[in-house]
Design a protein around this motif. Structure first.
Motif, PDB file in Angstrom:
ATOM      1  N   LEU A 169      -2.469  52.379 -17.256  1.00  0.00           N
ATOM      2  CA  LEU A 169      -0.990  52.228 -17.526  1.00  0.00           C
ATOM      3  C   LEU A 169      -0.289  52.908 -16.334  1.00  0.00           C
ATOM      4  O   LEU A 169       0.904  52.407 -15.917  1.00  0.00           O
ATOM      5  N   GLN A 170      -0.647  54.189 -15.953  1.00  0.00           N
ATOM      6  CA  GLN A 170       0.186  54.954 -15.056  1.00  0.00           C
ATOM      7  C   GLN A 170       0.109  54.208 -13.840  1.00  0.00           C
ATOM      8  O   GLN A 170       1.233  54.208 -12.936  1.00  0.00           O
ATOM      9  N   GLN A 171      -1.024  53.705 -13.279  1.00  0.00           N
ATOM     10  CA  GLN A 171      -1.337  52.774 -12.391  1.00  0.00           C
ATOM     11  C   GLN A 171      -0.196  51.760 -12.366  1.00  0.00           C
ATOM     12  O   GLN A 171       0.424  51.249 -11.002  1.00  0.00           O
ATOM     13  N   LYS A 172      -0.156  51.056 -13.216  1.00  0.00           N
ATOM     14  CA  LYS A 172       0.734  49.791 -13.576  1.00  0.00           C
ATOM     15  C   LYS A 172       2.246  50.371 -13.245  1.00  0.00           C
ATOM     16  O   LYS A 172       2.923  49.575 -12.591  1.00  0.00           O
ATOM     17  N   LYS A 173       2.510  51.641 -14.017  1.00  0.00           N
ATOM     18  CA  LYS A 173       3.900  51.913 -13.716  1.00  0.00           C
ATOM     19  C   LYS A 173       4.354  52.068 -12.196  1.00  0.00           C
ATOM     20  O   LYS A 173       5.230  51.900 -11.634  1.00  0.00           O
ATOM     21  N   THR A 174       3.326  52.759 -11.676  1.00  0.00           N
ATOM     22  CA  THR A 174       3.594  53.147  -9.990  1.00  0.00           C
ATOM     23  C   THR A 174       3.593  51.810  -9.353  1.00  0.00           C
ATOM     24  O   THR A 174       4.573  51.736  -8.327  1.00  0.00           O
ATOM     25  N   VAL A 175       2.823  50.771  -9.615  1.00  0.00           N
ATOM     26  CA  VAL A 175       2.945  49.531  -8.674  1.00  0.00           C
ATOM     27  C   VAL A 175       4.318  48.574  -9.015  1.00  0.00           C
ATOM     28  O   VAL A 175       4.836  48.495  -8.033  1.00  0.00           O
ATOM     29  N   ILE A 209      17.414  49.209 -17.901  1.00  0.00           N
ATOM     30  CA  ILE A 209      16.498  50.375 -18.249  1.00  0.00           C
ATOM     31  C   ILE A 209      15.391  50.610 -17.286  1.00  0.00           C
ATOM     32  O   ILE A 209      14.938  49.819 -16.804  1.00  0.00           O
ATOM     33  N   ASN A 210      15.165  51.861 -17.223  1.00  0.00           N
ATOM     34  CA  ASN A 210      14.238  52.412 -16.169  1.00  0.00           C
ATOM     35  C   ASN A 210      13.041  51.728 -16.150  1.00  0.00           C
ATOM     36  O   ASN A 210      12.444  51.461 -17.346  1.00  0.00           O
ATOM     37  N   ILE A 211      12.537  51.225 -14.947  1.00  0.00           N
ATOM     38  CA  ILE A 211      11.253  50.131 -14.860  1.00  0.00           C
ATOM     39  C   ILE A 211      10.089  50.943 -15.743  1.00  0.00           C
ATOM     40  O   ILE A 211       9.445  50.282 -16.392  1.00  0.00           O
ATOM     41  N   GLU A 212      10.017  52.312 -15.485  1.00  0.00           N
ATOM     42  CA  GLU A 212       8.466  53.045 -15.976  1.00  0.00           C
ATOM     43  C   GLU A 212       8.961  52.861 -17.527  1.00  0.00           C
ATOM     44  O   GLU A 212       7.618  52.908 -18.302  1.00  0.00           O
ATOM     45  N   SER A 213       9.882  52.892 -18.182  1.00  0.00           N
ATOM     46  CA  SER A 213      10.260  52.791 -19.718  1.00  0.00           C
ATOM     47  C   SER A 213       9.949  51.269 -20.208  1.00  0.00           C
ATOM     48  O   SER A 213       9.966  51.269 -21.529  1.00  0.00           O
ATOM     49  N   CYS A 214       9.914  50.495 -19.151  1.00  0.00           N
ATOM     50  CA  CYS A 214       9.781  48.983 -19.581  1.00  0.00           C
ATOM     51  C   CYS A 214       8.278  48.493 -19.560  1.00  0.00           C
ATOM     52  O   CYS A 214       7.724  47.551 -20.021  1.00  0.00           O
ATOM     53  N   VAL A 215       7.386  49.227 -19.011  1.00  0.00           N
ATOM     54  CA  VAL A 215       6.008  48.920 -18.744  1.00  0.00           C
ATOM     55  C   VAL A 215       5.156  49.354 -20.037  1.00  0.00           C
ATOM     56  O   VAL A 215       5.160  50.535 -20.178  1.00  0.00           O
ATOM     57  N   GLY A 216       4.495  48.500 -20.436  1.00  0.00           N
ATOM     58  CA  GLY A 216       3.287  48.791 -21.573  1.00  0.00           C
ATOM     59  C   GLY A 216       2.071  48.439 -21.067  1.00  0.00           C
ATOM     60  O   GLY A 216       1.640  48.061 -19.835  1.00  0.00           O
ATOM     61  N   LYS A 217       0.953  48.618 -21.994  1.00  0.00           N
ATOM     62  CA  LYS A 217      -0.387  48.320 -21.751  1.00  0.00           C
ATOM     63  C   LYS A 217      -0.795  46.844 -21.372  1.00  0.00           C
ATOM     64  O   LYS A 217      -1.858  46.676 -21.056  1.00  0.00           O
ATOM     65  N   GLY A 218       0.059  46.032 -22.006  1.00  0.00           N
ATOM     66  CA  GLY A 218      -0.272  44.424 -21.807  1.00  0.00           C
ATOM     67  C   GLY A 218      -1.555  44.260 -22.418  1.00  0.00           C
ATOM     68  O   GLY A 218      -1.699  44.363 -23.521  1.00  0.00           O
ATOM     69  N   THR A 219      -2.540  43.881 -21.747  1.00  0.00           N
ATOM     70  CA  THR A 219      -3.899  43.399 -22.184  1.00  0.00           C
ATOM     71  C   THR A 219      -4.905  44.450 -22.763  1.00  0.00           C
ATOM     72  O   THR A 219      -5.902  44.356 -23.089  1.00  0.00           O
ATOM     73  N   GLY A 220      -4.232  45.669 -22.689  1.00  0.00           N
ATOM     74  CA  GLY A 220      -5.218  46.845 -23.146  1.00  0.00           C
ATOM     75  C   GLY A 220      -5.418  47.835 -22.167  1.00  0.00           C
ATOM     76  O   GLY A 220      -6.544  48.258 -22.044  1.00  0.00           O
ATOM     77  N   LEU A 221      -4.706  48.116 -21.144  1.00  0.00           N
ATOM     78  CA  LEU A 221      -4.945  49.318 -20.223  1.00  0.00           C
ATOM     79  C   LEU A 221      -5.106  50.516 -20.920  1.00  0.00           C
ATOM     80  O   LEU A 221      -4.231  50.953 -22.143  1.00  0.00           O
ATOM     81  N   ASP A 222      -5.885  51.451 -20.444  1.00  0.00           N
ATOM     82  CA  ASP A 222      -6.172  52.675 -20.918  1.00  0.00           C
ATOM     83  C   ASP A 222      -4.985  53.680 -20.218  1.00  0.00           C
ATOM     84  O   ASP A 222      -4.290  53.021 -19.362  1.00  0.00           O
ATOM     85  N   SER A 223      -4.940  54.899 -20.601  1.00  0.00           N
ATOM     86  CA  SER A 223      -3.916  55.772 -19.901  1.00  0.00           C
ATOM     87  C   SER A 223      -3.622  55.708 -18.423  1.00  0.00           C
ATOM     88  O   SER A 223      -2.631  55.832 -17.821  1.00  0.00           O
ATOM     89  N   GLU A 224      -4.862  55.867 -17.815  1.00  0.00           N
ATOM     90  CA  GLU A 224      -4.783  55.996 -16.396  1.00  0.00           C
ATOM     91  C   GLU A 224      -4.463  54.705 -15.620  1.00  0.00           C
ATOM     92  O   GLU A 224      -3.659  54.478 -14.852  1.00  0.00           O
ATOM     93  N   VAL A 251      -2.856  45.942 -12.111  1.00  0.00           N
ATOM     94  CA  VAL A 251      -2.037  45.942 -13.382  1.00  0.00           C
ATOM     95  C   VAL A 251      -2.601  45.147 -14.595  1.00  0.00           C
ATOM     96  O   VAL A 251      -1.932  45.162 -15.791  1.00  0.00           O
ATOM     97  N   SER A 252      -3.910  44.758 -14.605  1.00  0.00           N
ATOM     98  CA  SER A 252      -4.456  44.162 -15.735  1.00  0.00           C
ATOM     99  C   SER A 252      -5.978  44.351 -15.509  1.00  0.00           C
ATOM    100  O   SER A 252      -6.591  44.166 -14.484  1.00  0.00           O
ATOM    101  N   PRO A 253      -6.553  44.640 -16.796  1.00  0.00           N
ATOM    102  CA  PRO A 253      -7.921  44.596 -16.798  1.00  0.00           C
ATOM    103  C   PRO A 253      -8.682  43.381 -16.721  1.00  0.00           C
ATOM    104  O   PRO A 253     -10.000  43.236 -16.448  1.00  0.00           O
ATOM    105  N   TYR A 254      -7.884  42.233 -16.810  1.00  0.00           N
ATOM    106  CA  TYR A 254      -8.588  41.057 -17.024  1.00  0.00           C
ATOM    107  C   TYR A 254      -8.501  40.050 -15.781  1.00  0.00           C
ATOM    108  O   TYR A 254      -7.368  40.135 -14.859  1.00  0.00           O
TER     109      TYR A 254
END
Length: 345
Positions: A206-212, A189-204, A71-74
């Protein structure tokens, strides 16, 4: 124990509006500054409100979910490193607090490290980070209640030191995941619509974070029985402490400066516990983190700034404070048509 929060008086709001309308200006011409002046005057129940000892409290805590690295690159260690940066005066929040003469407090709510004793650090550690909520609840109810109480105590100390205007910030790798889950729970609100890039995830990423986080949400949603239980399930110690801090600040009739995504997620919990909390809040900015504007829309509130900030730390609140101070100053110091001998319309 959470103190009861009183609703604001409509009578003082009407009196403040009347005072503003007699200032040497066209009706409504100071726009949002007028709304802010009425808000602060109503909170303080006076026609001459003042901001005293403005303070920002930054709560730091670690999150068990980050150990999965999904969920985070850091790495989690960054939380500890940033706390040391705060203490050394090197972070953005340090710069803005110094610029605007804001008292800054740093709190160890649950950092996964043994931090050296430092007079500038408030030690309120509940545990060394939360559990991994993809496996179990982030914390126990006992830990959650302890964090709420700590947040209340910290605000009470600032209040005793003559602070009447307080903002909150946070630091915790992984805390946008907690905030997204809490946002989804409290707003529906749907969980996937609440999830953002946080500390700077790329598109891939971000999608993994949404799935988790979708899997986490579905794992726990049917076993949550109260707002406190939701905080214990999805929260971080820094987020739970902020919820307690917000509740206490409102109970003490302080003006609360709401920062970005993480703080506003903590606010959602506080509002669910006591709806009158929102009367004491000024929303300082709209974050660049995608869920934040959705929460502001859900609450039907308008932020002061929209600068694309998504750093956290309370930086939006710190940057907005001079504008908030301008609202009290025009109310107290600007002439009326009568005192300036100017003809009214």
């Amino acid at each position: 124990m959470i103190s009861k929060i009183t609703a604001l008086s409509k009578e003082i709001e009407t009196a403040l509006q009347k005072k503003i309308d007699f200032k040497t200006k066209p009706i409504g011409s100071l726009g949002m500054l007028e709304d802010i002046a009425i808000k602060i005057g109503s909170i303080q129940n006076t026609l001459t409100p003042k901001i005293t000892t403005p303070t920002i409290v930054v709560f730091a805590g670690d999150h068990g979910i980050t150990k999965s690295k999904k969920v985070s690159p850091y790495p989690q260690e960054v939380t500890q490193q940033m706390v040391l940066n705060f203490l050394n005066g090197g972070a953005a929040i340090n710069v803005f607090c110094k610029q605007n003469k804001i008292d800054l407090k740093i709190v160890d709510a649950g950092v996964n490290a043994d931090l050296d004793k430092n007079k500038a650090l408030i030690s309120a550690k509940i545990a060394k980070g939360t559990k991994d909520f993809s496996i179990e609840k982030a914390m126990t109810i006992t830990q959650c209640n302890a964090a709420i109480k700590k947040g209340q105590e910290i605000v009470n100390t600032s209040y005793q030191n003559k602070c009447n205007t307080i903002g909150f910030g946070e630091m915790g790798i992984g805390n946008t995941s907690s905030a997204a889950l809490l946002m989804s729970y409290f707003t529906k609100i749907n969980i996937e619509s609440c999830v953002g890039k946080g500390t700077g995830l790329d598109s891939e990423g971000l999608q993994q974070k949404k799935t988790v986080l979708k899997e986490v949400y579905q794992k726990h949603i049917n076993n949550i029985e109260s707002p406190t239980d939701a905080l214990a399930t999805f929260g971080g110690f820094e987020i739970v402490m902020m919820a307690g801090a917000i509740l206490e600040a409102a109970a003490l009739k302080m003006t609360i400066l709401i920062d970005g995504f993480i703080v506003t997620a903590a606010l959602l919990a506080a509002i669910t516990i006591d709806k009158n909390v929102i009367d004491y809040c000024i929303f300082t900015h709209s974050s660049g983190e995608q869920g934040h504007q959705k929460i502001l829309d859900f609450l039907n509130v308008k932020p002061i700034l929209n600068l694309g900030l998504r750093l956290g730390e309370g930086t939006g609140a710190a940057v907005a404070l001079p504008i908030i101070q301008s609202a009290t100053l025009f109310l107290n110091e600007m002439a009326t048509f009568e005192s300036a001998n100017i003809s009214e319309a």
